[in-house]
Design a protein around this motif. Structure first.
Motif, short mmCIF file in Angstrom:
data_model
loop_
_atom_site.label_atom_id
_atom_site.label_comp_id
_atom_site.label_asym_id
_atom_site.label_seq_id
_atom_site.Cartn_x
_atom_site.Cartn_y
_atom_site.Cartn_z
N ASP A 75 36.44 38.90 65.45
CA ASP A 75 36.57 40.23 66.07
C ASP A 75 36.99 40.13 67.54
N LEU A 76 36.52 39.11 68.24
CA LEU A 76 36.97 38.89 69.61
C LEU A 76 38.45 38.51 69.63
N LYS A 77 38.81 37.68 68.69
CA LYS A 77 40.21 37.26 68.58
C LYS A 77 41.11 38.48 68.39
N TYR A 78 40.68 39.40 67.55
CA TYR A 78 41.45 40.61 67.29
C TYR A 78 41.48 41.51 68.53
N GLU A 79 40.34 41.62 69.21
CA GLU A 79 40.24 42.48 70.40
C GLU A 79 41.17 42.00 71.52
N TYR A 80 41.30 40.69 71.65
CA TYR A 80 42.14 40.12 72.71
C TYR A 80 43.48 39.61 72.16
N LEU A 81 43.95 40.25 71.14
CA LEU A 81 45.16 39.84 70.42
C LEU A 81 46.41 39.77 71.30
N THR A 82 46.52 40.65 72.27
CA THR A 82 47.75 40.71 73.06
C THR A 82 47.78 39.74 74.25
N ILE A 86 43.98 19.71 67.09
CA ILE A 86 43.41 20.71 68.00
C ILE A 86 43.05 21.98 67.23
N GLU A 87 43.62 22.15 66.04
CA GLU A 87 43.32 23.32 65.23
C GLU A 87 41.94 23.23 64.59
N ASN A 88 41.42 22.02 64.40
CA ASN A 88 40.10 21.87 63.80
C ASN A 88 39.04 22.36 64.77
N GLN A 89 38.11 23.14 64.25
CA GLN A 89 37.06 23.66 65.10
C GLN A 89 36.11 22.54 65.48
N LYS A 90 35.91 22.34 66.77
CA LYS A 90 35.12 21.24 67.29
C LYS A 90 33.67 21.63 67.55
N PHE A 91 33.39 22.91 67.68
CA PHE A 91 32.05 23.41 67.97
C PHE A 91 31.97 24.86 67.51
N ILE A 92 30.79 25.44 67.59
CA ILE A 92 30.58 26.80 67.10
C ILE A 92 31.37 27.80 67.94
N ALA A 93 32.05 28.70 67.28
CA ALA A 93 32.84 29.72 67.95
C ALA A 93 31.95 30.66 68.75
N THR A 104 48.95 25.61 73.98
CA THR A 104 47.98 24.74 73.31
C THR A 104 46.55 25.14 73.67
N ALA A 105 46.30 25.41 74.94
CA ALA A 105 44.97 25.83 75.36
C ALA A 105 44.61 27.19 74.77
N LEU A 106 45.56 28.10 74.71
CA LEU A 106 45.31 29.43 74.13
C LEU A 106 44.96 29.31 72.66
N ILE A 107 45.69 28.50 71.93
CA ILE A 107 45.38 28.27 70.51
C ILE A 107 43.96 27.72 70.38
N PHE A 108 43.62 26.76 71.23
CA PHE A 108 42.29 26.17 71.19
C PHE A 108 41.21 27.22 71.46
N LEU A 109 41.40 28.02 72.50
CA LEU A 109 40.42 29.07 72.83
C LEU A 109 40.29 30.08 71.70
N ARG A 110 41.41 30.55 71.20
CA ARG A 110 41.37 31.56 70.14
C ARG A 110 40.73 31.01 68.87
N HIS A 111 40.88 29.74 68.64
CA HIS A 111 40.29 29.12 67.46
C HIS A 111 38.77 29.02 67.57
N HIS A 112 38.26 29.12 68.79
CA HIS A 112 36.83 28.97 69.03
C HIS A 112 36.15 30.24 69.50
N ILE A 113 36.70 31.38 69.10
CA ILE A 113 36.03 32.66 69.35
C ILE A 113 35.92 33.43 68.04
N ASP A 114 34.95 34.30 67.99
CA ASP A 114 34.69 35.12 66.81
C ASP A 114 35.96 35.88 66.41
N ILE A 119 30.43 37.22 68.85
CA ILE A 119 30.84 38.50 69.45
C ILE A 119 29.73 39.10 70.32
N SER A 120 28.48 38.74 70.05
CA SER A 120 27.37 39.23 70.86
C SER A 120 27.25 38.44 72.16
N GLY A 121 27.87 37.27 72.22
CA GLY A 121 27.81 36.42 73.39
C GLY A 121 26.55 35.58 73.48
#
Length: 100
Positions: free
Chosen positions: A64-71, A4-11, A52-62, A14-16
């Motif tokens: 800077d977004l990951k850092y912004e939503y760190l908490t 699940i850690e492997n990126q399956k598609f483009i993250a 598990t879902a949170l790890i998956f989501l965070r692995h598939h976002i930019d 940050i521009s959306g």
């Protein structure tokens, strides 16, 4: 949850700019992992499923977004925050697509 850690598609950028395709990819992949309910309102996901879902989501976002939503520690909350941030892009993309 193998690989699940492997990126399956483009993250998610940050521009959306790839938000619409990213949403579809996330829903499909979470469905195949039997984790789709973790981003639904009033879900009864276990702690392990949420993590598990949170790890998956965070692995598939930019990064800077990951850092912004760190908490954020709940996949539903992260999903909703990203939706609030990028939902307006649907209005810009869909009318153009209807005209094509």
């Amino acid at each position: 949850m193998t690989n699940i850690e492997n990126q399956k598609f483009i993250a998610l950028d940050i521009s959306g700019k790839n938000y619409l395709s990213w949403v579809l990819d996330v829903k499909l992949h979470l469905s195949t992992k039997k984790l789709r309910h973790t981003i639904d309102e009033d879900n009864v996901a276990s702690n392990e499923e949420r993590v598990t879902a949170l790890i998956f989501l965070r692995h598939h976002i930019d990064y800077d977004l990951k850092y912004e939503y760190l908490t954020i520690e709940n996949p539903l909350e992260l999903w909703q925050n990203l939706n609030d941030r990028f939902e307006h892009l649907k209005a810009a993309v869909l009318p153009k697509a209807l005209n094509d």
